[in-house]
Enzyme design. Structure first.
Site, PDB file in Angstrom:
ATOM      1  N   ASN A  24      25.651 -11.997 112.522  1.00  0.00           N
ATOM      2  CA  ASN A  24      24.323 -12.133 112.846  1.00  0.00           C
ATOM      3  C   ASN A  24      24.271 -11.895 114.300  1.00  0.00           C
ATOM      4  O   ASN A  24      25.247 -12.137 115.019  1.00  0.00           O
ATOM      5  CB  ASN A  24      23.902 -13.541 112.637  1.00  0.00           C
ATOM      6  CG  ASN A  24      23.592 -13.759 111.121  1.00  0.00           C
ATOM      7  OD1 ASN A  24      23.108 -12.922 110.749  1.00  0.00           O
ATOM      8  ND2 ASN A  24      23.473 -14.796 110.668  1.00  0.00           N
ATOM      9  N   ASP A  39      24.236 -15.660 105.928  1.00  0.00           N
ATOM     10  CA  ASP A  39      23.741 -16.153 104.630  1.00  0.00           C
ATOM     11  C   ASP A  39      24.673 -15.966 103.597  1.00  0.00           C
ATOM     12  O   ASP A  39      24.950 -16.669 102.530  1.00  0.00           O
ATOM     13  CB  ASP A  39      22.407 -15.682 104.360  1.00  0.00           C
ATOM     14  CG  ASP A  39      21.257 -16.427 105.200  1.00  0.00           C
ATOM     15  OD1 ASP A  39      21.531 -17.617 105.509  1.00  0.00           O
ATOM     16  OD2 ASP A  39      20.431 -15.587 105.630  1.00  0.00           O
ATOM     17  N   LYS A  99      43.382  -3.080 105.850  1.00  0.00           N
ATOM     18  CA  LYS A  99      42.102  -2.186 106.384  1.00  0.00           C
ATOM     19  C   LYS A  99      41.647  -1.248 105.235  1.00  0.00           C
ATOM     20  O   LYS A  99      42.684  -0.409 104.785  1.00  0.00           O
ATOM     21  CB  LYS A  99      42.379  -1.352 107.685  1.00  0.00           C
ATOM     22  CG  LYS A  99      41.313  -0.735 108.257  1.00  0.00           C
ATOM     23  CD  LYS A  99      42.054   0.045 109.482  1.00  0.00           C
ATOM     24  CE  LYS A  99      40.650   1.182 109.818  1.00  0.00           C
ATOM     25  NZ  LYS A  99      40.979   2.058 111.151  1.00  0.00           N
ATOM     26  N   PRO A 122      27.617 -21.703 102.067  1.00  0.00           N
ATOM     27  CA  PRO A 122      26.951 -23.053 101.958  1.00  0.00           C
ATOM     28  C   PRO A 122      25.827 -23.293 103.231  1.00  0.00           C
ATOM     29  O   PRO A 122      26.415 -22.697 104.293  1.00  0.00           O
ATOM     30  CB  PRO A 122      28.099 -23.883 102.207  1.00  0.00           C
ATOM     31  CG  PRO A 122      29.180 -23.192 103.060  1.00  0.00           C
ATOM     32  CD  PRO A 122      28.819 -21.948 102.590  1.00  0.00           C
ATOM     33  N   ASP A 123      24.927 -23.944 102.975  1.00  0.00           N
ATOM     34  CA  ASP A 123      24.059 -24.288 104.206  1.00  0.00           C
ATOM     35  C   ASP A 123      24.534 -25.585 104.715  1.00  0.00           C
ATOM     36  O   ASP A 123      24.345 -26.469 104.029  1.00  0.00           O
ATOM     37  CB  ASP A 123      22.331 -24.436 103.459  1.00  0.00           C
ATOM     38  CG  ASP A 123      21.396 -24.574 104.402  1.00  0.00           C
ATOM     39  OD1 ASP A 123      21.872 -25.196 105.446  1.00  0.00           O
ATOM     40  OD2 ASP A 123      20.349 -23.929 104.421  1.00  0.00           O
ATOM     41  N   ILE A 124      24.883 -25.432 105.948  1.00  0.00           N
ATOM     42  CA  ILE A 124      25.746 -26.437 106.640  1.00  0.00           C
ATOM     43  C   ILE A 124      24.719 -27.527 106.950  1.00  0.00           C
ATOM     44  O   ILE A 124      24.931 -28.646 106.867  1.00  0.00           O
ATOM     45  CB  ILE A 124      26.393 -25.916 107.832  1.00  0.00           C
ATOM     46  CG1 ILE A 124      27.352 -24.671 107.418  1.00  0.00           C
ATOM     47  CG2 ILE A 124      27.067 -26.860 108.652  1.00  0.00           C
ATOM     48  CD1 ILE A 124      28.072 -23.839 108.669  1.00  0.00           C
ATOM     49  N   LYS A 131      10.781 -24.781 106.190  1.00  0.00           N
ATOM     50  CA  LYS A 131      12.067 -25.013 106.241  1.00  0.00           C
ATOM     51  C   LYS A 131      12.425 -26.558 106.708  1.00  0.00           C
ATOM     52  O   LYS A 131      13.258 -26.827 106.027  1.00  0.00           O
ATOM     53  CB  LYS A 131      12.615 -23.997 107.464  1.00  0.00           C
ATOM     54  CG  LYS A 131      13.983 -23.701 107.249  1.00  0.00           C
ATOM     55  CD  LYS A 131      14.522 -22.526 108.299  1.00  0.00           C
ATOM     56  CE  LYS A 131      14.191 -21.096 107.840  1.00  0.00           C
ATOM     57  NZ  LYS A 131      14.204 -20.108 108.841  1.00  0.00           N
ATOM     58  N   LYS A 145      15.019 -28.458 103.950  1.00  0.00           N
ATOM     59  CA  LYS A 145      16.108 -29.066 104.252  1.00  0.00           C
ATOM     60  C   LYS A 145      16.131 -30.437 104.719  1.00  0.00           C
ATOM     61  O   LYS A 145      17.071 -31.261 105.047  1.00  0.00           O
ATOM     62  CB  LYS A 145      16.494 -28.378 105.683  1.00  0.00           C
ATOM     63  CG  LYS A 145      16.802 -26.775 105.186  1.00  0.00           C
ATOM     64  CD  LYS A 145      17.427 -26.396 106.862  1.00  0.00           C
ATOM     65  CE  LYS A 145      17.465 -24.564 106.431  1.00  0.00           C
ATOM     66  NZ  LYS A 145      18.586 -24.079 106.338  1.00  0.00           N
TER      67      LYS A 145
HETATM   68  O1  C5P Z   1      17.508 -21.210 106.080  1.00  0.00           O
HETATM   69  P1  C5P Z   1      17.756 -20.931 107.494  1.00  0.00           P
HETATM   70  O2  C5P Z   1      19.154 -19.914 107.647  1.00  0.00           O
HETATM   71  O3  C5P Z   1      16.640 -19.813 108.014  1.00  0.00           O
HETATM   72  O4  C5P Z   1      17.843 -22.052 108.489  1.00  0.00           O
HETATM   73  C1  C5P Z   1      18.160 -22.035 109.608  1.00  0.00           C
HETATM   74  C2  C5P Z   1      18.500 -23.456 110.114  1.00  0.00           C
HETATM   75  O5  C5P Z   1      19.733 -23.704 109.192  1.00  0.00           O
HETATM   76  C3  C5P Z   1      19.508 -23.195 111.469  1.00  0.00           C
HETATM   77  O6  C5P Z   1      19.344 -24.556 112.020  1.00  0.00           O
HETATM   78  C4  C5P Z   1      20.700 -22.880 111.044  1.00  0.00           C
HETATM   79  O7  C5P Z   1      21.670 -23.284 112.134  1.00  0.00           O
HETATM   80  C5  C5P Z   1      21.091 -23.648 109.670  1.00  0.00           C
HETATM   81  N1  C5P Z   1      21.886 -23.095 108.643  1.00  0.00           N
HETATM   82  C6  C5P Z   1      23.006 -23.571 108.394  1.00  0.00           C
HETATM   83  N2  C5P Z   1      23.873 -23.196 107.409  1.00  0.00           N
HETATM   84  C7  C5P Z   1      23.649 -21.902 106.867  1.00  0.00           C
HETATM   85  C8  C5P Z   1      22.107 -21.191 107.133  1.00  0.00           C
HETATM   86  C9  C5P Z   1      21.538 -21.936 108.201  1.00  0.00           C
HETATM   87  O8  C5P Z   1      23.437 -24.779 109.052  1.00  0.00           O
HETATM   88  N3  C5P Z   1      24.419 -21.456 106.058  1.00  0.00           N
END
Ligand code: C5P
Length: 397
Positions: free
Chosen positions: A209, A278, A288, A306-308, A338, A342
């Site tokens: 990103n 994501d 390679k 995973p969404d940390i 959001k 979350k």
């Molecule tokens: O869901 P989204 O990516 O838009 O949310 C952004 C927030 O979630 C940010 O604070 C980002 O650091 C956190 N995040 C995370 N792990 C992910 C995706 C987003 O901690 N896989």
């Protein structure tokens, strides 16, 4: 101009690092401070008072019997208008004298007679630093409320390598700026993520990103300035670690999640600033991928990361969680949804055409009380406002 309006008395003692104090004067003035230099006699053997006079624009004081001071009380007068007395370099001898309350020259008398905070940046040979006498003196000084900046480890003028190098002038200025910030997070532990993640496709390619990491690093610095114990889990960025912050470097989202899980247990606040990818390639190639060896361009199968932040927020006893929402449109609607999905108390929103990669930004904070727009400002200034909001939320019963 982080030190605008501050009066700093800079004490310079005898050590080879005295040459770095000349640069320090320049940087302090550059931050808006007024600088009055006082030198020990030994210091004048390394750098002349003329150098400091030319740089600071003020006469330099070197002895107690200076006839320029009408009442002959330079040791009293100099500290009365000072916001801080900074001694850099501070020699082992100087530290020993101050620890014992000796006042046999202008600078030590000034220290004893001061009514402002004292900060010292030690500089000495590593054996002098390791000597138990120096350790005892430092412990006494810390006990007396003196702030000790550094020292750093590295090559020394004597040719030896070890602890005892004076911090660089920029680091001393950063410490002084930090010193003047309100200690809103004293005793708190803050864990942050920052920067992008990099998801390998093969050993030389990957998915990432766009993220400079500057906002996350600014919040880490602001939290540290506010007195917190700060751990920063950082994706690949080209930024120096903020002073006093423990940085853990990671590359992928899974590594970032591991590092967060290892450090989250005792933290009071978790700030997720990282732009986490994501998705990651399901089967990264160990070799390679060669061009033209397949009939069609290779397809990359992706799996979700995973969404940390959501995972931390779902812990049984979660820290105060702060998220970020970088959106290209409908900021308010997306940021607020959001925050709810979350289940976090605070989200910081920004429109991605504002501030991407730059030093300034425009943000809006969303919490239970509604939204709080923060006008365009440098990222460090915004970071301090975020820290102030975090401190308010921590106070809520
Ligand atoms: O869901 P989204 O990516 O838009 O949310 C952004 C927030 O979630 C940010 O604070 C980002 O650091 C956190 N995040 C995370 N792990 C992910 C995706 C987003 O901690 N896989």
């Amino acid at each position: 101009m982080e030190l605008q309006g501050k009066n700093i008395v800079l004490g310079v003692t005898g050590g080879i690092a005295a040459y770095k104090a000349a640069e320090l004067v320049r940087l302090l003035l550059g931050q808006g401070a007024a600088v009055q230099v006082a030198m020990t006699e030994a210091a004048t053997h390394f750098v002349t008072p003329v150098t400091f006079q030319a740089l600071s624009g003020k006469p330099v004081f070197t002895d107690q019997w200076d006839s320029r001071v009408a009442n002959n009380m330079a040791h009293i007068d100099l500290s009365r208008t000072a916001d801080a007395l900074l001694v850099a370099p501070a020699s082992a001898d100087f530290l020993a004298k101050v620890a014992h309350g000796l006042a046999d020259d202008l600078l030590t008398a000034l220290v004893l007679a001061r009514n402002c905070p004292l900060l010292v940046a030690p500089a000495m040979n590593r054996q002098m630093w390791d000597n138990p006498a120096t350790a005892r003196n430092l412990a006494t000084l810390r006990g007396d409320g003196v702030s000790v900046l550094g020292p750093a480890s590295g090559g020394q003028a004597c040719g030896e390598t070890g602890l005892g190098r004076m911090l660089e002038a920029e680091e001393i200025v950063a410490e002084l700026i930090a010193f003047f910030q309100p200690k809103l997070l004293a005793g708190k532990r803050v864990l942050l993520t920052a920067g992008p993640t990099f998801e390998a496709v093969d050993p030389v390619r990957g998915i990432t990103n766009l993220s400079s990491g500057k906002m996350g690093y600014a919040i880490a610095r602001a939290a540290r300035e506010a007195g917190a114990d700060v751990t920063l889990v950082s994706g690949p960025v080209d930024l120096a670690s903020p002073p006093g912050v423990e940085r853990i470097r990671v590359s992928s989202a899974l590594q970032m999640r591991d590092a967060v899980q290892q450090h989250v247990a005792h933290c009071d606040v978790f700030v997720a600033v990282a732009a986490v990818a994501d998705y990651r390639p399901a089967n990264p190639s160990p070799q390679k991928i060669k061009k033209g060896q397949q009939a069609k361009p290779p397809a990359i199968e992706l799996v979700q990361n995973p969404d940390i932040l959501a995972e931390v927020a779902a812990l049984p006893n979660p820290p105060l969680c702060v998220g970020f929402a970088a959106e290209s449109e409908n900021l308010h609607e997306y940021a607020e949804s959001k925050r709810r999905s979350k289940k976090i108390p605070l989200i910081v929103g920004n429109l991605i055409h504002h501030g991407f990669g730059g030093d300034d930004n425009t943000l809006t904070l969303f919490d239970d009380k509604g939204r709080h727009p923060l006008p365009p400002a440098p990222k460090l200034e915004l970071a301090r406002q975020i820290v102030a909001r975090i401190a308010i939320l921590l106070e809520k019963p």
